[in-house]
Design a protein around this motif. Structure first.
Motif, PDB file in Angstrom:
ATOM      1  N   PRO A   9       6.665   2.217 -13.571  1.00 29.01           N
ATOM      2  CA  PRO A   9       6.052   2.467 -12.261  1.00 29.01           C
ATOM      3  C   PRO A   9       6.918   1.940 -11.121  1.00 29.01           C
ATOM      4  CG  PRO A   9       4.860   0.722 -13.452  1.00 29.01           C
ATOM      5  CD  PRO A   9       5.898   1.248 -14.394  1.00 29.01           C
ATOM      6  N   SER A  10       7.001   2.720 -10.045  1.00 28.72           N
ATOM      7  CA  SER A  10       7.759   2.285  -8.869  1.00 28.72           C
ATOM      8  C   SER A  10       7.066   1.111  -8.201  1.00 28.72           C
ATOM      9  CB  SER A  10       7.860   3.433  -7.868  1.00 28.72           C
ATOM     10  OG  SER A  10       8.580   4.499  -8.432  1.00 28.72           O
ATOM     11  N   ARG A  12       5.229  -0.923  -5.467  1.00 29.70           N
ATOM     12  CA  ARG A  12       4.307  -0.454  -4.434  1.00 29.70           C
ATOM     13  C   ARG A  12       3.700  -1.638  -3.684  1.00 29.70           C
ATOM     14  NH1 ARG A  12       6.154   4.187  -4.796  1.00 29.70           N
ATOM     15  NH2 ARG A  12       5.043   5.934  -5.740  1.00 29.70           N
ATOM     16  N   ILE A  14       0.392  -2.154  -1.957  1.00 30.28           N
ATOM     17  CA  ILE A  14      -0.862  -1.392  -1.952  1.00 30.28           C
ATOM     18  C   ILE A  14      -1.828  -1.990  -0.926  1.00 30.28           C
ATOM     19  CG2 ILE A  14      -2.669  -0.365  -3.355  1.00 30.28           C
ATOM     20  CD1 ILE A  14      -0.975  -0.699  -5.792  1.00 30.28           C
ATOM     21  N   PRO A  19      -7.829   0.391  -5.553  1.00 24.26           N
ATOM     22  CA  PRO A  19      -7.338  -0.811  -6.206  1.00 24.26           C
ATOM     23  C   PRO A  19      -6.153  -1.403  -5.451  1.00 24.26           C
ATOM     24  CG  PRO A  19      -6.506   1.117  -7.352  1.00 24.26           C
ATOM     25  CD  PRO A  19      -7.475   1.612  -6.304  1.00 24.26           C
ATOM     26  N   VAL A  20      -6.034  -2.740  -5.486  1.00 25.71           N
ATOM     27  CA  VAL A  20      -4.920  -3.395  -4.801  1.00 25.71           C
ATOM     28  C   VAL A  20      -3.998  -4.064  -5.818  1.00 25.71           C
ATOM     29  CG1 VAL A  20      -6.294  -3.748  -2.711  1.00 25.71           C
ATOM     30  CG2 VAL A  20      -6.147  -5.586  -4.413  1.00 25.71           C
ATOM     31  N   GLU A  21      -2.911  -4.635  -5.313  1.00 25.71           N
ATOM     32  CA  GLU A  21      -1.940  -5.280  -6.199  1.00 25.71           C
ATOM     33  C   GLU A  21      -2.599  -6.389  -7.025  1.00 25.71           C
ATOM     34  OE1 GLU A  21       1.549  -6.456  -3.825  1.00 25.71           O
ATOM     35  OE2 GLU A  21       0.966  -4.855  -2.449  1.00 25.71           O
ATOM     36  N   VAL A  22      -2.059  -6.583  -8.206  1.00 25.15           N
ATOM     37  CA  VAL A  22      -2.621  -7.556  -9.135  1.00 25.15           C
ATOM     38  C   VAL A  22      -1.688  -8.765  -9.193  1.00 25.15           C
ATOM     39  CG1 VAL A  22      -3.281  -7.937 -11.537  1.00 25.15           C
ATOM     40  CG2 VAL A  22      -3.751  -5.727 -10.440  1.00 25.15           C
ATOM     41  N   PRO A 203      -7.211  -5.565 -12.310  1.00 24.01           N
ATOM     42  CA  PRO A 203      -7.251  -4.096 -12.353  1.00 24.01           C
ATOM     43  C   PRO A 203      -8.675  -3.560 -12.534  1.00 24.01           C
ATOM     44  CG  PRO A 203      -5.520  -4.930 -13.787  1.00 24.01           C
ATOM     45  CD  PRO A 203      -6.308  -6.118 -13.332  1.00 24.01           C
ATOM     46  N   LEU A 344       4.209   6.216   1.771  1.00 28.04           N
ATOM     47  CA  LEU A 344       4.306   6.023   0.323  1.00 28.04           C
ATOM     48  C   LEU A 344       5.710   6.325  -0.185  1.00 28.04           C
ATOM     49  CD1 LEU A 344       2.605   5.378  -2.262  1.00 28.04           C
ATOM     50  CD2 LEU A 344       2.444   7.843  -2.595  1.00 28.04           C
ATOM     51  N   HIS A 345       6.230   7.483   0.206  1.00 32.59           N
ATOM     52  CA  HIS A 345       7.481   7.925  -0.414  1.00 32.59           C
ATOM     53  C   HIS A 345       8.718   7.289   0.201  1.00 32.59           C
ATOM     54  CE1 HIS A 345       4.653  11.144  -1.825  1.00 32.59           C
ATOM     55  NE2 HIS A 345       5.204  10.716  -2.947  1.00 32.59           N
ATOM     56  N   GLU A 350       1.117   2.084   0.242  1.00 32.97           N
ATOM     57  CA  GLU A 350      -0.034   2.973   0.147  1.00 32.97           C
ATOM     58  C   GLU A 350      -1.148   2.503   1.071  1.00 32.97           C
ATOM     59  OE1 GLU A 350      -1.997   3.211  -3.664  1.00 32.97           O
ATOM     60  OE2 GLU A 350      -2.956   5.114  -3.179  1.00 32.97           O
TER      61      GLU A 350
ATOM     62  N   ILE B  34       0.428  -2.376 -10.984  1.00 29.82           N
ATOM     63  CA  ILE B  34      -0.399  -1.175 -10.946  1.00 29.82           C
ATOM     64  C   ILE B  34       0.048  -0.208  -9.850  1.00 29.82           C
ATOM     65  CG2 ILE B  34      -2.345  -2.576 -11.762  1.00 29.82           C
ATOM     66  CD1 ILE B  34      -3.753  -1.747  -9.113  1.00 29.82           C
ATOM     67  N   LEU B  35      -0.437   1.005  -9.985  1.00 30.61           N
ATOM     68  CA  LEU B  35      -0.262   2.055  -8.972  1.00 30.61           C
ATOM     69  C   LEU B  35      -1.654   2.431  -8.459  1.00 30.61           C
ATOM     70  CD1 LEU B  35       2.166   4.330 -11.046  1.00 30.61           C
ATOM     71  CD2 LEU B  35       2.796   3.149  -8.919  1.00 30.61           C
ATOM     72  N   GLU B  41       2.587   9.299  -8.839  1.00 31.69           N
ATOM     73  CA  GLU B  41       3.136   8.746 -10.087  1.00 31.69           C
ATOM     74  C   GLU B  41       2.025   8.425 -11.074  1.00 31.69           C
ATOM     75  OE1 GLU B  41       5.814   5.438 -10.308  1.00 31.69           O
ATOM     76  OE2 GLU B  41       7.040   6.214  -8.676  1.00 31.69           O
ATOM     77  N   THR B 268     -12.836   4.610  -9.961  1.00 29.07           N
ATOM     78  CA  THR B 268     -11.429   4.232  -9.803  1.00 29.07           C
ATOM     79  C   THR B 268     -10.838   4.065 -11.192  1.00 29.07           C
ATOM     80  OG1 THR B 268     -11.894   3.070  -7.750  1.00 29.07           O
ATOM     81  CG2 THR B 268      -9.867   2.473  -8.893  1.00 29.07           C
ATOM     82  N   SER B 272      -4.539  -0.300 -15.693  1.00 28.76           N
ATOM     83  CA  SER B 272      -3.821  -1.000 -16.766  1.00 28.76           C
ATOM     84  C   SER B 272      -4.203  -0.453 -18.130  1.00 28.76           C
ATOM     85  CB  SER B 272      -4.100  -2.504 -16.678  1.00 28.76           C
ATOM     86  OG  SER B 272      -3.760  -2.961 -15.389  1.00 28.76           O
ATOM     87  N   TYR B 275      -2.339   2.725 -18.612  1.00 29.59           N
ATOM     88  CA  TYR B 275      -0.959   2.421 -19.031  1.00 29.59           C
ATOM     89  C   TYR B 275      -0.930   2.159 -20.541  1.00 29.59           C
ATOM     90  CZ  TYR B 275       0.724   1.279 -14.206  1.00 29.59           C
ATOM     91  OH  TYR B 275       1.111   1.300 -12.888  1.00 29.59           O
TER      92      TYR B 275
END
Lengths: 415, 415
Positions: A9-10, A12, A14, A19-22, A203, A344-345, A350, B34-35, B41, B268, B272, B275
């Motif tokens: 996964p790239s 990000r 977020i 959902p947000v970053e973990v 997550p 995003l790109h 995000e 996570i994304l 993606e 949502t 994970s 994945y």
């Protein structure tokens, strides 16, 4: 056969309402080898999780555990276990997720009464209380933090009246738990549903719930021992005093026998998700709830200062702004989705659009959990400005980031 | 405040009928950042997962995706979406999980007809077919691999007749998928539910399902667009032709709009876990389904040879033995739970007890997925012997491991 690539996964940033970053420590916990569901080491982790959830929900309730599914699984478990068909449920709606409570309650067989508030505001508690007194519902179901509009409903007065009148008070705190105070006991909430993938930064995949003795009595009156576990002809064969719960998976009377000392087999607990939730809760409590709420307020302030300095209007009534979601009105003539796509790109950031009547009208920016930090806020403001300029907006370059830096520096000076 | 320790699970050899050990590559996948759920993606990973599930289920069905919950969530999603209240559902029961199908079907409002077979055997397909012809149910619900008794039901003939008679054929393949052949299309199965935490060796938390056009038509006739996503007064406002599905979370008509190109927001997605599932499926297909089934047969043969050489009787009819679960009769006078406890605490090995009438009568040993390997089988046999001797059993020391080694060496010589 097609070759499927290794996961990669790239990176990000977020900044959505979930959902947000973990937290990397939670991600690490997810990767530990599993234990069997009845391994004493694992049931000890389940017990830890219950204890920590009680602290998170600020409750003395005996029952606090995750439902195994995404946030709406927790909502459905609570509603389907608490609502008996034909009961009257009042749902004050001020955004999309109020409609979800209505929808689920309806499928549980409730006679649902909705009162609606125009999106962008919340209810004056007295309005809701007047309807409660008039309609005498069995339950009131309400959203605490409505991510679709970025608003937060005050609950304390409504809870007090519900308790006085013997009305069950059920709160969807999916968006707020761990980011702003949720006072289960002080606000007289009978059942609360939290979310993992927002301010807890675990997550998506579990839905922590808690409920008190009043709710438990109602649920256990509907209890039916699962067929494969009953003694044929025994007293557990068919003893439900009230209409049985229409779901097996969401039957809280069975879930509490699995989470309680009986450890009666129900589903197979999600080991890795439980590891993640336990670790996430551990980190929340180590930070301290009050400190965590203050952190969310700080980064909200920096983000809002930055957005306003860029000359972008915020959406909705500021008096009831949800601290963890900031809604920005999309300037006239600008393609909101194009901005999001470029963020995003090009920048790996995000942010979210919205639903229904707000589709195409606002952006929603989350400052939740692990994503809620200075690096992210400053990165977002800089990138947002660049994209808006690229899309032809005329705004004062540099002002957003400078305003946010002011907030952070003022805070440092005060300390 | 109590200090919660960092996570540190003890090493375990998990030889139960699930959950079993997870491939380290799947554990690693769980730990990736996570994304967002609508990040292109991430939706690409969702699409990969659907493609791989079609191969796993050996089907050309359009729809194959995980339900977000443990295995029984997949069962409940399929049953609640397919069964209309009042419909007749036939459930042939030959173990605990047949009772679960009965229980869930009953809660979905079905008129459930059970035929029961004494535990330890399965149905002659003709017996089931005779009942189908007599009762003319709308659905037949059956377990493929019954872990409670270690038996496997032949399905092909039943499926053929169901298709001829227009009866929906629904199969719980939670225990078998990825370990023994499950031929969705060739066996005329209309809907199948698989499990992750058994032969796929992905942690518990998702339930892969697939269903065909016949099932889809029934489900979409019951479709109701979610309240918060409808156009007020529009044609999607209230258009279900048939009784609405009683669950929102398990409403497959909504789930397929989320998994399909419409990507209509529902829950949502569990990032994970997705994945992990995608990586697990990738490893299964890289090994090859037929090679994987052969591996499960080999280690079953070695385990059975070892158990028999130790002089322990197997439980149940050998003609319908489930290859991935071996049930061993607990010798008269021996405390089965004490043996299990000593295996766990002294040797770090987990095996299972059973339910209901088999409680205290058999041990159940799984050879599933990543746990199904030579190291584990030999370690288990040696430890099992040692514990039994310690508990006073008289058996020929050394014989079990030697017999298993014979199986492995014979196999090597044949290659």
């Amino acid at each position: 056969m097609k070759q499927y690539q290794e996961l990669s996964p790239s990176p990000r940033t977020i900044m959505t309402p979930g959902p947000v970053e973990v937290d990397p420590r939670v991600l690490r916990a997810l990767s530990y080898p599993i234990l069997g569901q009845f391994d004493p080491e694992f049931t000890a982790l389940m017990n830890d999780t219950m204890e920590m959830l009680r602290l998170l929900f600020r409750t003395d309730n005996q029952w606090a555990f995750p439902v195994d599914g995404t946030s709406r699984s927790g909502i459905e478990a609570v509603l389907t276990s608490l609502i008996e068909p034909g009961e009257k449920a009042l749902v004050p709606i001020y955004g999309r997720f109020g409609h979800l409570l209505y929808e689920i309650a309806e499928r549980c067989g409730a006679e649902v009464i909705a009162v609606e508030k125009e999106w962008g505001g919340v209810f004056d508690p007295e309005e809701v209380i007047a309807v409660i007194r008039r309609e005498k519902p069995a339950l009131v179901l309400i959203v605490h933090g409505e991510t679709s509009t970025g608003r937060m409903q005050p609950l304390q007065e409504i809870g007090k009246v519900c308790r006085e009148l013997g009305v069950l008070f059920v709160v969807d705190a999916v968006a707020t738990i761990g980011g702003v105070p949720v006072e289960t006991d002080a606000w007289h909430i009978d059942a609360v549903i939290g979310g993992t993938q927002k301010c807890l930064s675990v997550p998506s995949g579990m839905a922590p719930i808690t409920y008190n003795d009043i709710a438990e009595r109602k649920i256990t009156a509907r209890k039916k021992v699962e067929r494969g576990l009953r003694t044929p002809g025994g007293e557990d064969w068919d003893k439900a005093a009230r209409p049985a719960i229409q779901s097996n998976y969401f039957d809280i009377s069975q879930l509490q026998d699995y989470w309680g000392p009986a450890r009666l087999n129900h589903h197979t607990e999600m080991t890795s998700m439980l590891y993640g939730l336990r670790e996430g809760l551990r980190l929340v409590l180590a930070e301290g709830l009050d400190e965590r709420f203050a952190r969310h307020r700080l980064h909200e302030a920096a983000l809002v200062a930055g957005i306003e300095a860029m000359g972008l209007p915020l959406y909705g009534d500021p008096a009831c702004k949800l601290p963890v979601v900031t809604c920005v009105a999309i300037p006239e003539g600008m393609d909101g989705d194009l901005v999001r796509s470029m963020l995003l790109h090009q920048f790996g950031i995000e942010i979210a659009s919205s639903f229904g009547v707000l589709k195409g009208r606002i952006w929603r920016i989350g400052t939740m959990g692990y994503s809620c930090n200075q690096k992210n806020v400053l990165h977002l403001l800089g990138a947002f400005e660049a994209v808006l300029i690229r899309q032809g907006a005329s705004l004062k370059a540099g002002a957003g980031v400078q305003a946010a830096l002011d907030v952070y520096e003022n805070k440092s000076r005060r300390e």
